[in-house]
Write an enzyme that holds these catalytic residues in place. Sequence first.
Site, PDB file in Angstrom:
ATOM      1  N   LYS A 121      32.060  38.527  25.987  1.00 42.48           N
ATOM      2  CA  LYS A 121      31.853  39.216  27.267  1.00 42.48           C
ATOM      3  C   LYS A 121      31.268  40.616  27.100  1.00 42.48           C
ATOM      4  CE  LYS A 121      34.646  36.535  30.328  1.00 42.48           C
ATOM      5  NZ  LYS A 121      35.537  36.420  31.459  1.00 42.48           N
ATOM      6  N   LYS A 205      29.550  27.217  27.682  1.00 37.14           N
ATOM      7  CA  LYS A 205      30.587  26.901  28.669  1.00 37.14           C
ATOM      8  C   LYS A 205      30.060  27.048  30.098  1.00 37.14           C
ATOM      9  CE  LYS A 205      33.910  29.904  29.681  1.00 37.14           C
ATOM     10  NZ  LYS A 205      35.037  30.222  30.553  1.00 37.14           N
ATOM     11  N   LYS A 208      31.218  31.182  35.677  1.00 39.02           N
ATOM     12  CA  LYS A 208      30.857  31.846  36.943  1.00 39.02           C
ATOM     13  C   LYS A 208      29.693  32.808  36.739  1.00 39.02           C
ATOM     14  CE  LYS A 208      35.698  32.310  38.177  1.00 39.02           C
ATOM     15  NZ  LYS A 208      36.749  33.147  37.601  1.00 39.02           N
TER      16      LYS A 208
HETATM   17  N1  AQP Z   1      33.978  25.678  31.603  1.00 33.39           N
HETATM   18  C1  AQP Z   1      35.295  25.543  31.704  1.00 33.39           C
HETATM   19  N2  AQP Z   1      35.892  24.382  31.358  1.00 33.39           N
HETATM   20  C2  AQP Z   1      37.247  24.225  31.478  1.00 33.39           C
HETATM   21  N3  AQP Z   1      38.068  25.196  31.938  1.00 33.39           N
HETATM   22  C3  AQP Z   1      37.502  26.369  32.282  1.00 33.39           C
HETATM   23  N4  AQP Z   1      38.017  27.513  32.775  1.00 33.39           N
HETATM   24  C4  AQP Z   1      37.019  28.413  32.981  1.00 33.39           C
HETATM   25  N5  AQP Z   1      35.843  27.878  32.632  1.00 33.39           N
HETATM   26  C5  AQP Z   1      36.108  26.604  32.198  1.00 33.39           C
HETATM   27  C6  AQP Z   1      39.440  27.716  33.030  1.00 33.39           C
HETATM   28  O1  AQP Z   1      39.586  28.154  34.374  1.00 33.39           O
HETATM   29  C7  AQP Z   1      40.707  29.020  34.439  1.00 33.39           C
HETATM   30  C8  AQP Z   1      40.366  30.271  35.170  1.00 33.39           C
HETATM   31  O2  AQP Z   1      39.337  30.962  34.505  1.00 33.39           O
HETATM   32  P1  AQP Z   1      39.103  32.474  34.907  1.00 33.39           P
HETATM   33  O3  AQP Z   1      38.446  32.563  36.206  1.00 33.39           O
HETATM   34  O4  AQP Z   1      40.331  33.224  34.792  1.00 33.39           O
HETATM   35  O5  AQP Z   1      38.174  33.065  33.824  1.00 33.39           O
HETATM   36  P2  AQP Z   1      37.049  32.533  32.954  1.00 33.39           P
HETATM   37  O6  AQP Z   1      37.580  31.592  31.943  1.00 33.39           O
HETATM   38  O7  AQP Z   1      36.421  33.757  32.396  1.00 33.39           O
HETATM   39  O8  AQP Z   1      36.062  31.771  33.943  1.00 33.39           O
HETATM   40  P3  AQP Z   1      34.512  31.808  33.875  1.00 33.39           P
HETATM   41  O9  AQP Z   1      33.953  30.870  34.845  1.00 33.39           O
HETATM   42  O10 AQP Z   1      34.017  31.646  32.489  1.00 33.39           O
HETATM   43  O11 AQP Z   1      34.187  33.236  34.427  1.00 33.39           O
HETATM   44  P4  AQP Z   1      33.258  34.336  33.834  1.00 33.39           P
HETATM   45  O12 AQP Z   1      31.881  33.769  33.846  1.00 33.39           O
HETATM   46  O13 AQP Z   1      33.453  35.451  34.787  1.00 33.39           O
HETATM   47  O14 AQP Z   1      33.723  34.610  32.457  1.00 33.39           O
HETATM   48  C9  AQP Z   1      41.193  29.252  33.003  1.00 33.39           C
HETATM   49  O15 AQP Z   1      42.305  28.413  32.737  1.00 33.39           O
HETATM   50  C10 AQP Z   1      40.019  28.825  32.178  1.00 33.39           C
HETATM   51  O16 AQP Z   1      40.414  28.337  30.916  1.00 33.39           O
END
Ligand code: AQP
Length: 349
Positions: A121, A205, A208
Site C-alpha cells: 500500500k 488481488k 477497491k
Molecule cells: N480480493 C479479495 N478476495 C478475498 N477477500 C478479500 N478481501 C478484500 N479483498 C479480497 C477481504 O475483505 C475484507 C475486508 O477488506 P477491507 O475492506 O478491510 O480491506 P482490503 O483487504 O484492503 O480491501 P481492498 O478491496 O483490497 O481495499 P483497498 O483496495 O482499499 O486495499 C477482509 O476480510 C479482506 O480479507
Amino acid sequence: MTESTPAPYVGPTRVLSGIQPSGALHLGNYLGALIKFVALQDQRPYLFVADLHAITVWQDPAKLAEQTREIAAAYVAAGLDPAKASIFPQSAVRAHAELGWIFNCVARLGWLDRMTQFKEKSGKHKERSSVGLYTYPVLQAADILVYKATHVPVGEDQKQHLELTRDVAAKFNHDFAQPGFFPLPEPLIQGPGARVMSLRDGTSKMSKSDPSDYSRINLTDDADAIAQKIRKAKTDPEPLPDNLEALKARPEADNLVGIFAALSGETKEAVLARFSGQGFGAFKPALVEVAVETLAPVGERMRRLMQDPAEIDRILADGAQQASEVAEPVLAEVRKIVGFWAPRGAGLA
Ligand code: AQP
C-alpha cells in the site's frame, strides 16, 4: 518473538471481523468476508465498519459517514440480521483506539517491518505514508482482542495480520504475567473465495483501489454491468482442464473457476468436472448466470436500505452499545494489568 507462557485461554467462542468504508465493496469482499459472516451469524458475531482503519489513507470527511452507512447496508443486504450480529462503527467504541495505543507499546518494530500489506500500500512512497498505515495491524490486534475474539473470518490477504495479532496477544500475556488472558485468535480463511483476483489480471488481488472498474464486480453493479464485466474478463484460449493442477499455470482461468465455485457453493473440482473440455464461450455465460442470481439481489437490497439512513443509524447505534458492553470491561481489566492510575478503591468496571 517472545515465547508465551503456554496457558490455554478459557472463555467463550467469539466471532469478530470488519470491513473498511474506503470505497465500493466488491466480489472479493463478498466472497472473502461477507458470506462467511452470514454463515456464522448464529454465533452472534461482532462486525464493525473499520472507519479508524479507513483514515490511514485520505478519506473525504464529507463522505466518510455515508460510506460507513453503506458498509452497514451491505452487511444487512448480504443477509446479516442485526438481532443476531452487532454491527457498529469502529470509531464509536473508543476502547479500540485505547487498546491500540497500549498494543503499540507491546508490538515490536521488527514485526511491523515484515508486513507485506504496508509494503504494497505504501509502494514507493513509504516516507509519505501515514504512521497509521504502518501501525494498522496493531490496531487490528486491538479490534480483535478488545472483545477477546477467538475466531476471525477474513480473506487470505489478512493472514499475516492475524499472525501478528496472535503475537501481540502472546507477548501481552507473557510480559504482564497473565497467562491465558487474551486468546490467540484463529483466522477463518478457507474456501475458494478466500482470494479473489482481478478480472483483468489473475495475479493481482481484486481490490477497491484498482483504477480499472473492469477489474472488479462491485456489489452495487446491476445485472448488465455484472454480465459485461464477466464477458470482458481476461482468459486464455484453452478449454478448461479436468484437474486443479492444470489450472495452476492459468491464473485467470483459475480465478474464474474459483469465483464460480464460491458463488455456487461447490468445490473447484466439482466445477471442473462439469465444465472440463469446454471453452470460455460456454463457461462465461454460466458464470454470468450464477453471479447475477447471487449478487444482483444483494445490490438491490443495498440500494433500498440506503434510502432509509435513519434505520441504518439505529442499527449502528444499537450495535455500538452492544459492542461497548463487551469491550469496556476488557479494557478496564487491561488498564489495571498495565498499572494505570485509578482512584483508590475503584472497582474494575
Ligand atoms: N480480493 C479479495 N478476495 C478475498 N477477500 C478479500 N478481501 C478484500 N479483498 C479480497 C477481504 O475483505 C475484507 C475486508 O477488506 P477491507 O475492506 O478491510 O480491506 P482490503 O483487504 O484492503 O480491501 P481492498 O478491496 O483490497 O481495499 P483497498 O483496495 O482499499 O486495499 C477482509 O476480510 C479482506 O480479507
